[in-house]
Enzyme design. Sequence first.
Site: not given
Length: 484
Positions: A240, A178, A182, A51, A235, A148
């Site tokens: 993960h 992510h 790795k 924006r 989280d 995520k």
Amino acid sequence: MVSRVIPVESFDLVIFGGTGDLARRKILPGLFRRFCAGQMPEDARILGAARAELDDEGYREFVRDAIVEFDGERPKTCPKLAEFLATLGYVTTDARGEAGWPDLAARLREGRVRAFYFSVGPGLFGDIAERLHRHGMAPRDSRIVVEKPFGRDLETARQLNATLAEHFKEDQIYRIDHYLGKETVQNLMAVRFGNMLFEPLWNSQYVDHIQITVAETVGVGGRGGYYDKSGAMRDMVQNHLMQLLCLIAMEPPAKFDPDAVRDEKLKVIRALEPVEPHHIVRGQYDASEEEGSYRDHAENPTSKTESFMALKTHVSNWRWAGTPIYLRTGKRMKARTSEIAVVFKDTPHSIFGPEAGQHRNVLSIRLQPNEGITLGVTIKEPGPGGMRLVDVPLDMTFADALGPEAEEVPDAYERLIMDVIRGNQTLFMRGDEVEAAWAWTDPIIQGWEARGDVPKLYDSGSSGPEDALMLMHRDGRKWREIKA
Ligand code: BG6
């Protein structure tokens, strides 16, 4: 060792949320590193869309600042910053309105790989997907990348999948976790499926237990608002740690191909047992002398959100029945370390007598820092004085093993974005996988909410609450030390 960077095809990449935090910290500095490495073609084009009222030049300035802030050394060793900035453009775009869309459409080129990175909250996924279609910008071979959190429970994840599916096929959707990008995580697959050595032992007959730790020293910092509604389970664990668990526990896929790998991961998630309430430990970090407590950071004095989580689970299948898997993650802990440890059973009979002690082989896969793999083996302690046994590491720190000429290990985001351009979904989560992960997570969260569970306080800079140690001790086991 010779570097083997294979350039990807030329592409147009639009980053929605192009002025946001993730774009500044990870996506744009990562693309610059791929440009420096010669992997991103010079005629590729990156368009920021957000924006903010900026023009191309303004966006280049913005990106230059981001690169200097988050990877300041790079421009000193790579003289291509100006060339990289020339690949950038910007279109002021309103995700919920009409502004910017025709302009964006006009700037995309035919005959290039086309990818759209949704680096925005999930509330905008539907709006953006719909507009991409309405403006004819999303041909069948275009791709979207989504971040995520992919939902906050099974219901919201299903809705998101359904929204995206209105406009894109599953093979166009790249859901990023992510951790899958790795280096060591991929090495885990190489070690498991590229060696004869481990597979025969990779089951409950030989493996006593598996423990996965992702410990961070940082607190929730400026992300308290988001984090307080999520907590460590949503989280970190649901995504993960779950992905790490899948890769360590899955059956060998028939080939290293996106659906073959993801089919096997899905089977692991579906075989996970529900977690008993007394196998769950939630914690919240307390204030230290220098820093406030979790509740201070979250600006919520009565928060019941966990910044630490430990649990014990099982994969109920032939391979793993009877081998517990312990997961642990937390913020403001003793050291930053991520490790998967496969702890083998005791030898069936010790010929050296009780003085020699009990020793166990441990295969430790370190994700960060000092990425590498260590196999603990038992040998004789050198010198006279009888047969005393000692554990020594067979160590393969990748930086040492591959030598200084090896190409610098790309950051997870760099690798994953290049995989999007190459059209390789192996390291991305499929919709059914995400839903299965929530289906396992939901009852755990609902259980503690119904019980009114309050997380245990733990000292900042510690290994988490005492109860987490007890979770292992009760089983006659112990966590590996959290050390840098
Ligand atoms: C993110 C979480 O997905 O992963 C963060 O939202 C966490 O809370 C981060 O800090 C950890 O990633 P890494 O790569 O630093 O281990």
